[in-house]
Scaffold this motif. Structure first.
Motif, PDB file in Angstrom:
ATOM      1  N   LEU A   1      -7.368  10.683   1.926  1.00 52.51           N
ATOM      2  CA  LEU A   1      -7.844   9.223   2.001  1.00 52.51           C
ATOM      3  C   LEU A   1      -6.680   8.173   2.486  1.00 52.51           C
ATOM      4  O   LEU A   1      -6.745   7.536   3.064  1.00 52.51           O
ATOM      5  CB  LEU A   1      -8.216   8.954   0.378  1.00 52.51           C
ATOM      6  CG  LEU A   1      -8.977   7.545   0.570  1.00 52.51           C
ATOM      7  CD1 LEU A   1      -9.871   7.420   1.708  1.00 52.51           C
ATOM      8  CD2 LEU A   1      -9.199   7.139  -1.023  1.00 52.51           C
ATOM      9  N   CYS A   2      -5.609   8.791   1.950  1.00 50.27           N
ATOM     10  CA  CYS A   2      -4.231   8.042   2.215  1.00 50.27           C
ATOM     11  C   CYS A   2      -3.663   8.116   3.631  1.00 50.27           C
ATOM     12  O   CYS A   2      -3.589   7.064   4.371  1.00 50.27           O
ATOM     13  CB  CYS A   2      -2.980   8.816   1.611  1.00 50.27           C
ATOM     14  SG  CYS A   2      -1.456   8.121   1.967  1.00 50.27           S
ATOM     15  N   SER A   3      -4.114   9.196   4.255  1.00 52.03           N
ATOM     16  CA  SER A   3      -3.748   9.386   5.725  1.00 52.03           C
ATOM     17  C   SER A   3      -4.923   8.726   6.537  1.00 52.03           C
ATOM     18  O   SER A   3      -4.372   8.254   7.600  1.00 52.03           O
ATOM     19  CB  SER A   3      -3.914  10.982   6.067  1.00 52.03           C
ATOM     20  OG  SER A   3      -2.819  11.754   5.693  1.00 52.03           O
ATOM     21  N   TYR A   4      -6.074   8.867   6.191  1.00 53.10           N
ATOM     22  CA  TYR A   4      -7.162   7.999   6.724  1.00 53.10           C
ATOM     23  C   TYR A   4      -6.881   6.580   6.762  1.00 53.10           C
ATOM     24  O   TYR A   4      -7.009   5.820   7.717  1.00 53.10           O
ATOM     25  CB  TYR A   4      -8.591   8.650   6.195  1.00 53.10           C
ATOM     26  CG  TYR A   4      -9.641   7.495   6.938  1.00 53.10           C
ATOM     27  CD1 TYR A   4     -10.005   8.057   8.087  1.00 53.10           C
ATOM     28  CD2 TYR A   4     -10.337   6.708   6.162  1.00 53.10           C
ATOM     29  CE1 TYR A   4     -10.954   7.425   8.665  1.00 53.10           C
ATOM     30  CE2 TYR A   4     -11.492   5.975   6.782  1.00 53.10           C
ATOM     31  CZ  TYR A   4     -11.800   6.369   8.209  1.00 53.10           C
ATOM     32  OH  TYR A   4     -12.652   5.732   8.931  1.00 53.10           O
TER      33      TYR A   4
ATOM     34  N   PHE B   1       1.816   2.058  -3.428  1.00 53.23           N
ATOM     35  CA  PHE B   1       0.723   2.392  -4.243  1.00 53.23           C
ATOM     36  C   PHE B   1       0.309   3.907  -3.861  1.00 53.23           C
ATOM     37  O   PHE B   1       0.192   4.634  -5.034  1.00 53.23           O
ATOM     38  CB  PHE B   1      -0.504   1.560  -3.586  1.00 53.23           C
ATOM     39  CG  PHE B   1      -1.872   2.243  -4.398  1.00 53.23           C
ATOM     40  CD1 PHE B   1      -2.259   1.972  -5.477  1.00 53.23           C
ATOM     41  CD2 PHE B   1      -2.796   2.980  -3.575  1.00 53.23           C
ATOM     42  CE1 PHE B   1      -3.555   2.299  -6.057  1.00 53.23           C
ATOM     43  CE2 PHE B   1      -3.902   3.474  -3.897  1.00 53.23           C
ATOM     44  CZ  PHE B   1      -4.277   3.084  -5.254  1.00 53.23           C
ATOM     45  N   TRP B   2       0.368   4.370  -2.816  1.00 57.19           N
ATOM     46  CA  TRP B   2       0.076   5.777  -2.209  1.00 57.19           C
ATOM     47  C   TRP B   2       1.299   6.664  -2.771  1.00 57.19           C
ATOM     48  O   TRP B   2       0.880   7.798  -3.174  1.00 57.19           O
ATOM     49  CB  TRP B   2      -0.286   5.846  -0.726  1.00 57.19           C
ATOM     50  CG  TRP B   2      -1.554   5.122  -0.216  1.00 57.19           C
ATOM     51  CD1 TRP B   2      -1.641   3.985   0.397  1.00 57.19           C
ATOM     52  CD2 TRP B   2      -2.912   5.589  -0.712  1.00 57.19           C
ATOM     53  NE1 TRP B   2      -3.026   3.858   0.647  1.00 57.19           N
ATOM     54  CE2 TRP B   2      -3.813   4.830   0.098  1.00 57.19           C
ATOM     55  CE3 TRP B   2      -3.382   6.526  -1.660  1.00 57.19           C
ATOM     56  CZ2 TRP B   2      -5.006   5.035  -0.164  1.00 57.19           C
ATOM     57  CZ3 TRP B   2      -4.622   6.970  -1.810  1.00 57.19           C
ATOM     58  CH2 TRP B   2      -5.491   5.910  -1.065  1.00 57.19           C
ATOM     59  N   MET B   3       2.409   6.070  -2.615  1.00 56.60           N
ATOM     60  CA  MET B   3       3.698   6.875  -3.080  1.00 56.60           C
ATOM     61  C   MET B   3       3.629   7.266  -4.679  1.00 56.60           C
ATOM     62  O   MET B   3       3.982   8.127  -5.021  1.00 56.60           O
ATOM     63  CB  MET B   3       4.736   6.309  -2.662  1.00 56.60           C
ATOM     64  CG  MET B   3       5.064   6.653  -1.319  1.00 56.60           C
ATOM     65  SD  MET B   3       6.588   5.452  -0.781  1.00 56.60           S
ATOM     66  CE  MET B   3       6.988   6.266   0.906  1.00 56.60           C
ATOM     67  N   LEU B   4       2.919   6.457  -5.470  1.00 56.09           N
ATOM     68  CA  LEU B   4       3.073   6.663  -6.934  1.00 56.09           C
ATOM     69  C   LEU B   4       1.511   7.330  -6.962  1.00 56.09           C
ATOM     70  O   LEU B   4       1.675   8.247  -8.050  1.00 56.09           O
ATOM     71  CB  LEU B   4       3.096   5.307  -7.471  1.00 56.09           C
ATOM     72  CG  LEU B   4       4.215   4.499  -7.659  1.00 56.09           C
ATOM     73  CD1 LEU B   4       4.195   3.087  -8.201  1.00 56.09           C
ATOM     74  CD2 LEU B   4       5.280   5.221  -8.148  1.00 56.09           C
ATOM     75  N   ILE B   5       0.543   6.960  -6.485  1.00 57.69           N
ATOM     76  CA  ILE B   5      -0.748   7.575  -7.128  1.00 57.69           C
ATOM     77  C   ILE B   5      -1.112   8.931  -6.496  1.00 57.69           C
ATOM     78  O   ILE B   5      -1.568   9.700  -7.426  1.00 57.69           O
ATOM     79  CB  ILE B   5      -1.887   6.601  -6.733  1.00 57.69           C
ATOM     80  CG1 ILE B   5      -1.973   5.165  -7.267  1.00 57.69           C
ATOM     81  CG2 ILE B   5      -3.357   7.080  -6.711  1.00 57.69           C
ATOM     82  CD1 ILE B   5      -1.746   5.078  -8.793  1.00 57.69           C
ATOM     83  N   VAL B   6      -0.766   9.450  -5.312  1.00 53.34           N
ATOM     84  CA  VAL B   6      -0.903  10.759  -4.812  1.00 53.34           C
ATOM     85  C   VAL B   6      -0.216  11.667  -5.816  1.00 53.34           C
ATOM     86  O   VAL B   6      -0.920  12.650  -6.053  1.00 53.34           O
ATOM     87  CB  VAL B   6      -0.699  10.596  -3.489  1.00 53.34           C
ATOM     88  CG1 VAL B   6      -0.787  12.263  -2.898  1.00 53.34           C
ATOM     89  CG2 VAL B   6      -1.783   9.693  -2.686  1.00 53.34           C
TER      90      VAL B   6
ATOM     91  N   TRP C   1       0.821  -1.207   0.043  1.00 50.49           N
ATOM     92  CA  TRP C   1      -0.014   0.118   0.147  1.00 50.49           C
ATOM     93  C   TRP C   1       1.020   1.234   0.154  1.00 50.49           C
ATOM     94  O   TRP C   1       0.438   2.329  -0.666  1.00 50.49           O
ATOM     95  CB  TRP C   1      -0.696   0.164   0.983  1.00 50.49           C
ATOM     96  CG  TRP C   1      -2.218  -0.880   0.913  1.00 50.49           C
ATOM     97  CD1 TRP C   1      -2.416  -2.022   1.648  1.00 50.49           C
ATOM     98  CD2 TRP C   1      -3.213  -0.708   0.085  1.00 50.49           C
ATOM     99  NE1 TRP C   1      -3.642  -2.640   1.153  1.00 50.49           N
ATOM    100  CE2 TRP C   1      -4.193  -1.427   0.194  1.00 50.49           C
ATOM    101  CE3 TRP C   1      -3.438   0.563  -0.766  1.00 50.49           C
ATOM    102  CZ2 TRP C   1      -5.209  -1.786  -0.643  1.00 50.49           C
ATOM    103  CZ3 TRP C   1      -4.589   0.379  -1.491  1.00 50.49           C
ATOM    104  CH2 TRP C   1      -5.462  -0.501  -1.284  1.00 50.49           C
ATOM    105  N   ALA C   2       1.949   0.950   0.606  1.00 42.40           N
ATOM    106  CA  ALA C   2       2.861   2.392   0.702  1.00 42.40           C
ATOM    107  C   ALA C   2       3.321   2.938  -0.805  1.00 42.40           C
ATOM    108  O   ALA C   2       3.212   3.834  -1.114  1.00 42.40           O
ATOM    109  CB  ALA C   2       4.137   1.979   1.473  1.00 42.40           C
TER     110      ALA C   2
END
Length: 70
Positions: free
Chosen positions: A53-56, A30-35, A27-28
């Protein structure tokens, strides 16, 4: 035990770091690329939505892990 507030704050400042803190490396990534991609693609307009959403997601994942250890 992971602190849910630390996980949420880490991901708020740098998307994906809260997931690393929680041990969710997939997930890390994923979020590092998508955000950042959405920040750039939408010129910041939709970036905030995924950023929050990532923080939540990091916050709730840490909260669930804490409940598993009780």
């Amino acid at each position: 035990m992971k602190d849910k507030n630390i996980a949420g704050l880490l991901s708020f400042f740098v998307p994906g770091t809260g997931q690393i803190y929680n041990g969710n490396y997939g997930w890390a990534i994923f979020w590092m690329l998508i955000v950042p991609g959405l920040w750039i693609a939408s010129q910041g307009f939709f970036g905030w939505i995924l950023h929050i959403l990532c923080s939540y997601a990091a916050y709730t994942a840490a909260k669930e892990k804490a409940l598993e250890h009780v």
